[in-house]
Design a protein around this motif. Sequence first.
Motif, PDB file in Angstrom:
ATOM      1  N   ARG B   8       8.013  37.215  17.416  1.00  0.00           N
ATOM      2  CA  ARG B   8       8.140  36.287  16.287  1.00  0.00           C
ATOM      3  C   ARG B   8       7.171  36.708  15.193  1.00  0.00           C
ATOM      4  O   ARG B   8       6.044  37.102  15.463  1.00  0.00           O
ATOM      5  CB  ARG B   8       7.796  34.883  16.770  1.00  0.00           C
ATOM      6  CG  ARG B   8       8.074  33.786  15.777  1.00  0.00           C
ATOM      7  CD  ARG B   8       7.672  32.445  16.391  1.00  0.00           C
ATOM      8  NE  ARG B   8       7.939  31.359  15.486  1.00  0.00           N
ATOM      9  CZ  ARG B   8       9.081  30.694  15.418  1.00  0.00           C
ATOM     10  NH1 ARG B   8      10.077  31.027  16.227  1.00  0.00           N
ATOM     11  NH2 ARG B   8       9.265  29.716  14.562  1.00  0.00           N
ATOM     12  N   ARG B   9       7.641  36.637  13.965  1.00  0.00           N
ATOM     13  CA  ARG B   9       6.744  36.915  12.843  1.00  0.00           C
ATOM     14  C   ARG B   9       7.056  35.928  11.714  1.00  0.00           C
ATOM     15  O   ARG B   9       8.211  35.759  11.330  1.00  0.00           O
ATOM     16  CB  ARG B   9       6.924  38.353  12.356  1.00  0.00           C
ATOM     17  CG  ARG B   9       6.174  38.687  11.085  1.00  0.00           C
ATOM     18  CD  ARG B   9       4.688  38.835  11.276  1.00  0.00           C
ATOM     19  NE  ARG B   9       3.986  38.704  10.011  1.00  0.00           N
ATOM     20  CZ  ARG B   9       2.728  39.120   9.789  1.00  0.00           C
ATOM     21  NH1 ARG B   9       2.039  39.679  10.758  1.00  0.00           N
ATOM     22  NH2 ARG B   9       2.166  38.947   8.632  1.00  0.00           N
ATOM     23  N   GLU B  10       5.993  35.302  11.254  1.00  0.00           N
ATOM     24  CA  GLU B  10       6.145  34.346  10.154  1.00  0.00           C
ATOM     25  C   GLU B  10       5.367  34.853   8.946  1.00  0.00           C
ATOM     26  O   GLU B  10       4.294  35.438   9.091  1.00  0.00           O
ATOM     27  CB  GLU B  10       5.597  32.976  10.566  1.00  0.00           C
ATOM     28  CG  GLU B  10       6.359  32.346  11.713  1.00  0.00           C
ATOM     29  CD  GLU B  10       5.692  31.086  12.235  1.00  0.00           C
ATOM     30  OE1 GLU B  10       4.764  30.588  11.579  1.00  0.00           O
ATOM     31  OE2 GLU B  10       6.108  30.618  13.307  1.00  0.00           O
ATOM     32  N   TYR B  11       5.920  34.621   7.768  1.00  0.00           N
ATOM     33  CA  TYR B  11       5.191  34.840   6.513  1.00  0.00           C
ATOM     34  C   TYR B  11       5.115  33.474   5.843  1.00  0.00           C
ATOM     35  O   TYR B  11       6.106  33.031   5.256  1.00  0.00           O
ATOM     36  CB  TYR B  11       5.941  35.796   5.584  1.00  0.00           C
ATOM     37  CG  TYR B  11       6.092  37.206   6.106  1.00  0.00           C
ATOM     38  CD1 TYR B  11       5.040  38.110   6.038  1.00  0.00           C
ATOM     39  CD2 TYR B  11       7.292  37.639   6.646  1.00  0.00           C
ATOM     40  CE1 TYR B  11       5.182  39.403   6.501  1.00  0.00           C
ATOM     41  CE2 TYR B  11       7.441  38.931   7.110  1.00  0.00           C
ATOM     42  CZ  TYR B  11       6.384  39.807   7.031  1.00  0.00           C
ATOM     43  OH  TYR B  11       6.540  41.091   7.494  1.00  0.00           O
ATOM     44  N   GLY B  12       4.010  32.815   5.957  1.00  0.00           N
ATOM     45  CA  GLY B  12       3.914  31.465   5.404  1.00  0.00           C
ATOM     46  C   GLY B  12       4.922  30.572   6.106  1.00  0.00           C
ATOM     47  O   GLY B  12       4.931  30.479   7.335  1.00  0.00           O
ATOM     48  N   VAL B  15      10.232  32.260   8.548  1.00  0.00           N
ATOM     49  CA  VAL B  15      10.263  32.926   9.856  1.00  0.00           C
ATOM     50  C   VAL B  15      11.081  34.200   9.674  1.00  0.00           C
ATOM     51  O   VAL B  15      12.305  34.150   9.590  1.00  0.00           O
ATOM     52  CB  VAL B  15      10.891  32.015  10.935  1.00  0.00           C
ATOM     53  CG1 VAL B  15      10.819  32.681  12.297  1.00  0.00           C
ATOM     54  CG2 VAL B  15      10.178  30.673  10.964  1.00  0.00           C
ATOM     55  N   ARG B  18      12.694  35.760  14.571  1.00  0.00           N
ATOM     56  CA  ARG B  18      12.571  34.588  15.423  1.00  0.00           C
ATOM     57  C   ARG B  18      12.899  34.914  16.885  1.00  0.00           C
ATOM     58  O   ARG B  18      14.025  35.217  17.225  1.00  0.00           O
ATOM     59  CB  ARG B  18      13.510  33.491  14.917  1.00  0.00           C
ATOM     60  CG  ARG B  18      13.221  32.141  15.554  1.00  0.00           C
ATOM     61  CD  ARG B  18      14.263  31.119  15.175  1.00  0.00           C
ATOM     62  NE  ARG B  18      14.348  30.926  13.740  1.00  0.00           N
ATOM     63  CZ  ARG B  18      15.358  30.301  13.161  1.00  0.00           C
ATOM     64  NH1 ARG B  18      16.366  29.863  13.866  1.00  0.00           N
ATOM     65  NH2 ARG B  18      15.369  30.149  11.861  1.00  0.00           N
ATOM     66  N   LEU B  51       2.294  45.836  11.732  1.00  0.00           N
ATOM     67  CA  LEU B  51       2.217  44.395  11.511  1.00  0.00           C
ATOM     68  C   LEU B  51       1.909  43.728  12.849  1.00  0.00           C
ATOM     69  O   LEU B  51       2.439  44.145  13.877  1.00  0.00           O
ATOM     70  CB  LEU B  51       3.571  43.872  11.047  1.00  0.00           C
ATOM     71  CG  LEU B  51       3.866  43.728   9.570  1.00  0.00           C
ATOM     72  CD1 LEU B  51       5.266  43.150   9.400  1.00  0.00           C
ATOM     73  CD2 LEU B  51       2.864  42.845   8.889  1.00  0.00           C
ATOM     74  N   THR B  52       1.105  42.707  12.792  1.00  0.00           N
ATOM     75  CA  THR B  52       0.803  41.978  14.023  1.00  0.00           C
ATOM     76  C   THR B  52       1.812  40.845  14.176  1.00  0.00           C
ATOM     77  O   THR B  52       2.008  40.082  13.236  1.00  0.00           O
ATOM     78  CB  THR B  52      -0.616  41.384  13.937  1.00  0.00           C
ATOM     79  OG1 THR B  52      -1.500  42.415  13.508  1.00  0.00           O
ATOM     80  CG2 THR B  52      -1.077  40.840  15.265  1.00  0.00           C
ATOM     81  N   THR B  54       3.304  37.266  15.034  1.00  0.00           N
ATOM     82  CA  THR B  54       2.730  35.923  15.111  1.00  0.00           C
ATOM     83  C   THR B  54       2.716  35.488  16.579  1.00  0.00           C
ATOM     84  O   THR B  54       1.785  34.837  17.033  1.00  0.00           O
ATOM     85  CB  THR B  54       3.574  34.942  14.267  1.00  0.00           C
ATOM     86  OG1 THR B  54       3.728  35.499  12.971  1.00  0.00           O
ATOM     87  CG2 THR B  54       2.893  33.598  14.153  1.00  0.00           C
TER      88      THR B  54
END
Lengths: 506, 308
Positions: B8-12, B15, B18, B51-52, B54
Amino acid sequence: MQAPWRNPELIRHARADLRPTRMVTAAAVSVLLCALLFLMFYHSSDPATSAPGEREIPTALYISLVSGQALVLCLWCLSSCGQAISSERSLKTFDFLRTTRLTSGELLLGIVFGVPLMAYFVVACTLPFTLILGLYAGISLLAIAATYLMLLLLAVVLSLAALAISMMTDRPRAGELLLLLALFGLPVWASMIGASSNSPFPGLTAILVIVGLLPLYHVAPMPYEPITQLTHVPFFGFQVPSLLLTVVLYVSVGAWLLLILLRNLKKDREDIRLLSRWQVVGFTVYLNVLVFALLDLRTIHSNSSESAFTSDIALGYLGLNFLILYAVGLASLTAPARLRSGWVRASSSAKFYWSEDGLPWPWMAASALTAFLLFVLEAVVARPFISFSEWSVGGLAAGLFVLLVFAVRDVLFLQWCALKGFRSPAVKGMLFLLLYYITALTITGFFFHSGIAWFTPLGVFGDAELGTPVSVFIGVVLQLVVSVYLSIAIRQRLVPSPLPPLPRMP
Amino acid sequence: MIEFQNLRREYGDLVAVRDLQVSIPEGEVYGLIGPNGAGKTTIIRMACGLLTPTAGRITISGVDVHRHPELAQSHIGYLSDFFSVYDDLKVWEYLDYFGRAYKMPDSQLRPRIDEVIQQVGLEVKRDSLIRGLSRGMKQRLGIARAIIHKPKVLLLDEPASGLDPKARADLRNLLLALRSEGATVLISSHILPDLEGFCTSIGVMEKGVMVRTGRVADISSQEAQHFCVVRLSWVGEAPVEQILSSANAVSDIAIRGYEGLFRFTGSDDELAALLQHLISQGVRILSFGEVKQTIEDLYLKLSLNEVM
């Protein structure tokens, strides 16, 4: 760790920047400039009063050349390292470096010495001239060697600072400007504080490398009388050579920069966090200990009454730690995504508050507590000069608590701004806070004096009229209410919102 | 070989990826397809350790990318869409630099540089400065850089973007050669013909969600169970549209001149019977057959038909 001369980044810069034609051109231009300078000095000297070969001319030439080398090296390091990472990012080449097996340390070594390699080469080309001139002018080899070692140390620290700025910014021009302001403005300001008569911090003069070096040339650091004492400055109560303190200051600042870079150099810009939570507390310890080490207890003690002195010191200590608390809070702001994931993982346990992805305030509190304990320790250490009872330890604890409450309120507001999704939330939030403080000070200044302590932390620093215990208490209660409100607002933003519907499966 | 576990990676508030759960076996060429903004680049950047996440975990050859990035990166070759190269280096110096950065021993590096230069067809440019190379040559140099350390896994993010047709064909041939050497490849693209005949598996991304993943053959056959598209052509005047309209299991008929396409949901026997029926009605059939599904067809079937 590879041997430095086998460092790929260093080899890359050596290959690109030191191609034979460029090397020959740079060396020829450097030698030509030295020759021109040499001719200019001999031509302008009056043969009737100073025959060629006298020591004044070689000394003046030596000073001019070393100053020129220092200027070229420092500006080159600032400029090239200040753009090193941001320009690679904009060219999309930095990602390739980040996906190699080069460690942050190897990459850092290669960039710090590789990017300004041409400047080092130019200095190396002119080095024989300065060496010969210096020896001819009767300057000791030790002084010349110390000068170049200090120049190297300065260049490395400047490169690290420039690189740290470059790592954090996408706009090298803005970064450079900021860096230049900080790097040239702050040391000059600090050294002026240190050089003023009866300064409590004479050691701050050591921030200027030249102050430490001049005694090696048998020259007083400053032309007027009191400053001649600065060849030795107090450090932890001992008189140490100014040059030694310069080395300590630059090495320690360089070590923090190194830590910041090693932690973050290979990270994506969004994932950069300058220091870990514990390192932030460590930084608080460093600054407090450094300030104590630079404080000249004997000078102040001999110039003022004990109570006035301890009161001044305590106020200075509070002011310093208020700034540190803000810095800790800003450095501990958590990116919204990480804060949310930290909340989802461990919102119910105390782990969340102490985790790397938690809120900043527990770490601000830890920093404040650490600062207080250090103050007590320093008061105990300073007993030979001032008795422990002279310090208002309780008053300082209360003052620190009040400042912590205000700082936490402001940092929670900044964290809320980040969660709210503002662009550049820290900058925007700071501007809002500035507006708030200006408004609060204007209104209370005109109509409601005691209200200053209600809305600003100035009650801690002001006189009895401004900061009566009651008004300070009301101020603390008000800020705690606001902080609780902000915490609730933050918590509401951390609760996962219902996800948008998944795309339908075919 | 490549494992994404609950990634999962979120930017603010956005999402971007997912809860991705995908496993790509060794030797597979996995095409990540989807519209711009679907999360393809984010996935590849996380797989590279750039990129790490989330949340979640990525392993490459069993190595956790975010716990042991340098070790994992020794297995990875990465190429992004638009990138620059160090113009002030020579071609061999550029490859030498990255070979050293991947900590290849000197004894292996020199022959490997020559081998890779030959593989990407840059022999004549070996000692030239990079600034003199064309865009296509620089892209080939980028591929050479990505494979200099013989990675087990290649992560290619829109590698054909901005290339002219000739350079794209060259790139495709190069990637086919790498596939034949057994490399595991994760390639993202929204130019689907680029992936045709190259990918063995695909994953379709929409708004950060993997809507379908699997081997191309499996997905094709699964989709073929539902319907197939039939193309036919004939000579002379004939009421083809009328005959097809009255036939069972036929829909979406499109006739243009003496050619036509229709969707057929019946069995193979029923399709054969339909052909027989057309002939018996006097239609002089020139060609009649199922249209082979391209990755683009599959994508259009699987996706939400967003703008590509």
